[in-house]
Design an enzyme around this catalytic site. Structure first.
Site, PDB file in Angstrom:
ATOM      1  N   ALA A   1      16.953  14.260  16.628  1.00 31.54           N
ATOM      2  CA  ALA A   1      15.698  14.951  16.955  1.00 31.54           C
ATOM      3  C   ALA A   1      14.631  14.727  15.891  1.00 31.54           C
ATOM      4  O   ALA A   1      13.490  15.142  16.081  1.00 31.54           O
ATOM      5  CB  ALA A   1      15.962  16.450  17.109  1.00 31.54           C
TER       6      ALA A   1
ATOM      7  N   LYS B   1       9.065  15.862  17.396  1.00 30.41           N
ATOM      8  CA  LYS B   1       8.703  15.952  15.977  1.00 30.41           C
ATOM      9  C   LYS B   1       8.030  14.672  15.503  1.00 30.41           C
ATOM     10  O   LYS B   1       6.959  14.734  14.901  1.00 30.41           O
ATOM     11  CB  LYS B   1       9.950  16.224  15.124  1.00 30.41           C
ATOM     12  CG  LYS B   1      11.009  17.091  15.784  1.00 30.41           C
ATOM     13  CD  LYS B   1      10.700  18.559  15.758  1.00 30.41           C
ATOM     14  CE  LYS B   1      11.717  19.317  16.603  1.00 30.41           C
ATOM     15  NZ  LYS B   1      11.664  20.742  16.444  1.00 30.41           N
TER      16      LYS B   1
ATOM     17  N   TRP C   1      22.260  23.641  15.012  1.00 29.40           N
ATOM     18  CA  TRP C   1      21.090  24.194  15.707  1.00 29.40           C
ATOM     19  C   TRP C   1      21.570  25.286  16.676  1.00 29.40           C
ATOM     20  O   TRP C   1      22.566  25.110  17.384  1.00 29.40           O
ATOM     21  CB  TRP C   1      20.385  23.070  16.478  1.00 29.40           C
ATOM     22  CG  TRP C   1      19.148  23.451  17.201  1.00 29.40           C
ATOM     23  CD1 TRP C   1      18.138  24.237  16.746  1.00 29.40           C
ATOM     24  CD2 TRP C   1      18.773  23.039  18.527  1.00 29.40           C
ATOM     25  NE1 TRP C   1      17.143  24.320  17.693  1.00 29.40           N
ATOM     26  CE2 TRP C   1      17.504  23.598  18.793  1.00 29.40           C
ATOM     27  CE3 TRP C   1      19.375  22.240  19.494  1.00 29.40           C
ATOM     28  CZ2 TRP C   1      16.833  23.399  19.992  1.00 29.40           C
ATOM     29  CZ3 TRP C   1      18.712  22.032  20.686  1.00 29.40           C
ATOM     30  CH2 TRP C   1      17.459  22.611  20.930  1.00 29.40           C
TER      31      TRP C   1
ATOM     32  N   ASP D   1      22.840  13.793  18.316  1.00 31.34           N
ATOM     33  CA  ASP D   1      21.563  14.453  18.579  1.00 31.34           C
ATOM     34  C   ASP D   1      20.602  13.972  17.497  1.00 31.34           C
ATOM     35  O   ASP D   1      20.762  14.311  16.326  1.00 31.34           O
ATOM     36  CB  ASP D   1      21.765  15.977  18.505  1.00 31.34           C
ATOM     37  CG  ASP D   1      20.468  16.738  18.763  1.00 31.34           C
ATOM     38  OD1 ASP D   1      19.412  16.097  18.964  1.00 31.34           O
ATOM     39  OD2 ASP D   1      20.516  17.993  18.756  1.00 31.34           O
TER      40      ASP D   1
HETATM   41  C1  PLP Z   1      18.896  19.512  16.184  1.00 27.24           C
HETATM   42  C2  PLP Z   1      17.899  19.624  17.278  1.00 27.24           C
HETATM   43  N1  PLP Z   1      18.154  19.047  18.448  1.00 27.24           N
HETATM   44  C3  PLP Z   1      17.297  19.107  19.469  1.00 27.24           C
HETATM   45  C4  PLP Z   1      16.112  19.786  19.368  1.00 27.24           C
HETATM   46  C5  PLP Z   1      15.228  19.844  20.573  1.00 27.24           C
HETATM   47  O1  PLP Z   1      13.963  19.404  20.462  1.00 27.24           O
HETATM   48  P1  PLP Z   1      12.929  19.450  21.641  1.00 27.24           P
HETATM   49  O2  PLP Z   1      11.840  20.341  21.202  1.00 27.24           O
HETATM   50  O3  PLP Z   1      12.491  18.034  21.819  1.00 27.24           O
HETATM   51  O4  PLP Z   1      13.586  19.959  22.865  1.00 27.24           O
HETATM   52  C6  PLP Z   1      15.796  20.434  18.166  1.00 27.24           C
HETATM   53  C7  PLP Z   1      14.557  21.195  18.041  1.00 27.24           C
HETATM   54  O5  PLP Z   1      14.327  22.009  17.212  1.00 27.24           O
HETATM   55  C8  PLP Z   1      16.711  20.341  17.092  1.00 27.24           C
HETATM   56  O6  PLP Z   1      16.472  20.923  15.911  1.00 27.24           O
END
Ligand code: PLP
Length: 400
Positions: free
Chosen positions: A214, A247, A131, A212
Site C-alpha cells: 500500500a 498514498k 493494519w 499487501d
Molecule cells: C497496510 C494497508 N493496506 C491497505 C490499505 C488500504 O488502502 P486504500 O486506502 O487504498 O484502500 C491501507 C491503508 O491505510 C494500509 O495501511
C-alpha cells in the site's frame, strides 16, 4: 412478536482511527496535532493534489468524450501498467492476473473473496501487529485468521526468528499475508536477506504469500520497496498482491488499487482474472474510473512519469528527514537512544510504547492525537513541532 429488523441492533464498535479523526475535528485548540489516519501531510498540514496528477486530470478533461462503464475488470491498460510497477522484471507479466479495484482495500477484498472460493479451508496468517482492517476483511469472507509474531513492541524491533518458527507450523496451502514495505503500524521492514530466507521457508512449507503493498515508493524507492515481493515472485510459483495508489499518487478519495495473482502459467492467470472479475461483479460491479485513468495517464507518459517520480522522492525524503529529526530530538531530550528505531523505520508509521492512559493524556493535555495502539503517523508531524513533541511524550511517560 415484532419482526422489526433494527429493534435489537446495537451500534458496531467504533473504528479507533476514524473515531480519533472525529475527536480531532471537534477539538478547537489551534496547535493540536493529528497523528492518526494514514495520509501524507506537508508542513502546513495539507494533503495537496500532486502536480503530475493535476496535469493528468487536465489531459483527461480535455480528451475524454464518454462516461461509459469501464467493465468489471476495469481499465486493462491500467492493470497492465500496475503489473510493471509492482512486479518490474521479476516475472513474465503473462503469468500475472490483474484487475483494477476500488483502492487497496477493494483489492484485498476481491482477493479475499477469491481465496474463500478456491481455498476455503486455509488459514490466513497475519503479522502481529498489522493494519486494523486486515482481520475484518478476511473474516467478512469466512476465512480463518491467525497471527505470526512480527514486531516486538517492548524492544522496538522485528521478531524475525519467531516469525519463521511460527510459519513453520502453518499447514501446507495456508496463506501468509505480508506487508510489501512500510509496515503498518510499526514501520519495521524485512531486509533483503530476510526476504530471501522467508521465500525459502514459504517454498519449503508450501505456503502462499499474499503481499499487501500500500506504500510503494514511501520507504526507500519504487523498486526498492517492491524488492521483497519481487524476490517472492522469482522464487515461488504463486503469489497474491494487493496494491494501492492512494498514498503514492495521493489519490486517497478516488479509490484506486489493483488486485493481482501470480499464476504458474498464462493459462492459469487468465482463469484467475476471470474468477476475480466474477467477484468484483457481485461486490461493486465495476470500479470507479477517474483515479485509475489518472494513474494510467501518468505511467504511460514519460514527462508525467518523471515528474511523479520526483514528487514521490520529495515526499519520501520529507518523511525520512522527519524520522531522523524525531530520533535526534528524543535523543537530546532523553539522553538515551531508546527512540533510535524511529530513524530506521520506513513509511508513515511507527509505534510509541505508551499506555492507554498516556495516550489519553497526550490528547487531553497536549492536543496530540495518537492511535490507541501507540501508532503515530510521522508524516502528520510538522517539522517545526518535532522538538516539542518529543518533550511532550517524555513528560507524559514520566507523569504516569
Ligand atoms: C497496510 C494497508 N493496506 C491497505 C490499505 C488500504 O488502502 P486504500 O486506502 O487504498 O484502500 C491501507 C491503508 O491505510 C494500509 O495501511
Amino acid at each position: 412478536m415484532s419482526q422489526a429488523l433494527l429493534a435489537a441492533l446495537q451500534p458496531p464498535p467504533a473504528d479507533p482511527i476514524l473515531a480519533l479523526g472525529g475527536l480531532f475535528a471537534a477539538d478547537p485548540r489551534p496547535g493540536r496535532i493529528d497523528l492518526g489516519i494514514g495520509i501524507y501531510k506537508d508542513e502546513a498540514g495539507a494533503t495537496p493534489i500532486m502536480r503530475s496528477v493535476k496535469a493528468a486530470e487536465h489531459r483527461l478533461l480535455d480528451t475524454r468524450t464518454t462516461k461509459r462503464y469501464v467493465g468489471a475488470r476495469g481499465d486493462r491498460q491500467f492493470a497492465a501498467a500496475m503489473i510493471d510497477l509492482v512486479f518490474g522484471t521479476a516475472t513474465d507479466s503473462g503469468r500475472v492476473a490483474s484487475l483494477q479495484a476500488p483502492g487497496g482495500t477493494g483489492a484485498l477484498r476481491v482477493l479475499a473473496q477469491f481465496l474463500a472460493a478456491v481455498r476455503p479451508e486455509a488459514t490466513v496468517w497475519l503479522p502481529d501487529p498489522t493494519w486494523l482492517n486486515h482481520e475484518a476483511i478476511f473474516a467478512a469472507v469466512g476465512l480463518k485468521t491467525a497471527y505470526y509474531p512480527y514486531y516486538d513492541r517492548e524492544r522496538s524491533e522485528l521478531r524475525f526468528d519467531a516469525l519463521c518458527e511460527r510459519l513453520r507450523s502453518a499447514a501446507p496451502g495456508d496463506i501468509v499475508l505480508l506487508h510489501g514495505c512500510c509496515h503498518n503500524p510499526s514501520g519495521a521492514d524485512l531486509d533483503e536477506a530476510q526476504w530471501r530466507t522467508l521465500a525459502g521457508l514459504l517454498l519449503e512449507r508450501d505456503l502462499i504469500p499474499f503481499v499487501d503493498i500500500a506504500y510503494q515508493g514511501f520507504g526507500r524507492g519504487l523498486d526498492e520497496d517492491a524488492l521483497g515481493l519481487r524476490i517472492l515472485a522469482e522464487q515461488l510459483p504463486e503469489l497474491l498482491a494487493a496494491s494501492s495508489c492512494s498514498k503514492n499518487f495521493g489519490l486517497y478519495s478516488e479509490r484506486v488499487g489493483c488486485a493481482m495473482v501470480l499464476a504458474r502459467n498464462p493459462r492459469e492467470a487468465e482463469i484467475a482474472t476471470a474468477r476475480m472479475t466474477v467477484h468484483a461483479r457481485t461486490l461493486y460491479s465495476m470500479p470507479p474510473d477517474h483515479g485509475a485513468a489518472i494513474v494510467r495517464t501518468i505511467l504511460e507518459d514519460d514527462a508525467l512519469l518523471t515528474d511523479w517520480h520526483s514528487e514521490l522522492e520529495a515526499i519520501r525524503e520529507d518523511m525520512n528527514g522527519k524520522r531522523l529529526h524525531l530520533a535526534k530530538a528524543f535523543r537530546q531530550a532523553s539522553g538515551t537512544d531508546e527512540f533510535g528505531y524511529l530513524a530506521h523505520g520506513f513509511g508513515m508509521f511507527s509505534l510509541l510504547t505508551l499506555s492507554p492512559a498516556q495516550i489519553e493524556h497526550a490528547r487531553s493535555a497536549f492536543g496530540i492525537y495518537i492511535v490507541e495502539d501507540g501508532r503515530i503517523n510521522v508524516a502528520g508531524l510538522p517539522t517545526s513541532r518535532i522538538d516539542d513533541f518529543a518533550e511532550a511524550i517524555l513528560a507524559i511517560r514520566k507523569a504516569r
